[in-house]
Design an enzyme around this catalytic site. Structure first.
Site, PDB file in Angstrom:
ATOM      1  CG  ASN A 147      25.022  10.994   4.201  1.00 31.32           C
ATOM      2  OD1 ASN A 147      24.924  10.385   3.137  1.00 31.32           O
ATOM      3  ND2 ASN A 147      25.222  12.293   4.272  1.00 31.32           N
ATOM      4  CB  CYS A 322      30.049  16.574   4.435  1.00 25.33           C
ATOM      5  SG  CYS A 322      30.525  15.213   5.469  1.00 25.33           S
TER       6      CYS A 322
END
Ligand code: PMP
Length: 379
Positions: A147, A322
């Site tokens: 990611n 995140c």
């Protein structure tokens, strides 16, 4: 607005949105109830499960619906824990926090955990992984697409290497940034479990799924009403699930066409930035997802560049959303990217909804804002 932060989340397909609305308005029944409407709803869930299973290269009895990849990853790890004292668990250093932090937590439960470093390309160091395998290895988790950088791990090859060593080792793969973007066939990959999340492929947030090869061995995270063969209790999020499976089907159908188009966008951006900017590195592997472009500019603050671009209506990330509030970048650090570059990192992530005009405008602005920033710093 030009949205280039699709690794953090994507816009939902209109068709999926309509379907979700329709189900919430008309087919809101609990699939476990006994009357006909509930039976129809339960059938709808089954059809969706079949649809998603087929997109993943498996059958419906291997699919569990979850609340997203965080749950899927937690379920895969905790669901396959063993009481064996010497059992070893292996993770790679590139993993998303929903795996990495679970892995760290295992160490506090006296489990033996080994972390495998990434190469400078951002893929798992194959030799290190091979050397880490032992007769005590119980579980290995390797992500499919990073990611952070888009680096693609050769899961089929790594899985074969692990299974050739000992076919009883459980192999999990976090496919959150892969499914819907690169071809995924869990049977062909050879993994024991594979996690996906709907909001990364134009589906709704808070829904995901996990492929589990051998359901019997999986222990549930939650105990409750016994839904989903007692492996994942809780009333199913019917509209979300149907929406996710439809999104999965749409993304899979147009996968090749989108992949080729996004490759062109990524290549164009790299070429233009290479001509217009200096002192930067592109954090990518030979085999990299075109959907993610991680660039580190020496001596800049990625966050400052992000906000300058935001003022121009262009939304990018500085890395995993995140962990964007954190100062360090575990993944780039592990890839041995120099600190003066790491701080100047931005992550541009495309989706099939982007068009060339947007990419062209965003590229111009990245170069322009980079130059402005450089100039203001030299004053
Ligand atoms: N794994 C990866 C690789 C991710 O990119 C993300 C989302 N950033 C997750 C797991 C967590 O997914 P979710 O938001 O569905 O919990």
């Amino acid at each position: 607005m030009i949205y280039l932060d699709n690794a953090s989340t994507t816009k939902i397909y209109d068709e999926v949105n309509k379907k979700i609305f329709e189900i919430n308005s008309e087919q809101y029944f609990n699939p476990s109830a006994l009357y006909q409407q509930a039976i129809d709803t339960s059938n709808l869930l089954r059809q969706s499960r079949e649809k998603l299973a087929s997109c993943l290269g498996t059958t419906e009895d291997h699919i569990l619906f979850t609340s997203g990849a965080t749950e899927g990853n937690n379920l895969a790890i905790n669901g396959f824990l063993t009481g064996k004292k010497d059992a070893e668990y292996i993770f790679d250093m590139g993993e998303h926090p929903s795996i990495f932090n679970v892995a760290k937590n295992l160490t506090s439960k006296d489990k033996i955990v080994k972390f495998i470093n990434l190469t400078s390309e951002g893929v798992v160091d194959e030799n290190e992984l091979k050397n880490a395998l032992s007769s005590n290895t119980h579980f290995v988790s390797i992500m499919h697409v990073s990611n952070e950088t888009g680096a693609i791990n050769d899961i089929k090859k790594l899985c074969k290497m692990i299974k050739d060593y000992n076919s009883n080792i459980i192999v999990h793969c976090d496919g959150t940034q892969a499914f819907g973007k690169i071809p995924v066939n869990v049977t062909d990959l050879g993994v024991d479990c594979y996690t996906i999340s709907a909001h990364k492929f134009h589906g709704p947030k808070g829904v995901g799924a996990i492929y589990v090869k051998n359901m019997d061995k999986l222990k549930p995270l939650f105990y409750g009403g016994g839904q989903q063969k007692e492996k994942r209790s809780g009333t199913e999020n019917v509209s979300g699930i149907v929406g996710m499976c439809l999104a999965g089907e749409l993304a899979t159908k147009e996968l090749k066409e989108n992949f080729d188009r996004i490759c062109e966008y990524r290549n164009y951006m790299i070429e233009q930035i290479s001509n217009g900017c200096e002192n930067f590195v592109i954090n990518q592997a030979k085999n990299n997802s075109p959907y993610i472009l991680s660039i580190s500019f020496k001596g800049l603050r990625g966050e400052v560049l992000l906000h300058l671009l935001e003022k121009q209506g262009i939304l990018v990330g500085t890395g995993s959303a995140c962990s964007s509030k954190k100062q360090n970048n575990r993944i780039l650090e592990n890839m041995s990217v120099k600190k003066e570059y790491i701080l100047g990192s931005i992550r541009i992530s495309f989706s099939s909804f982007n068009n060339f005009e947007e990419v062209k405008l965003a590229t111009e602005q990245i170069i322009k804002q980079y130059k402005n920033l450089k100039e203001s710093m030299s004053k």
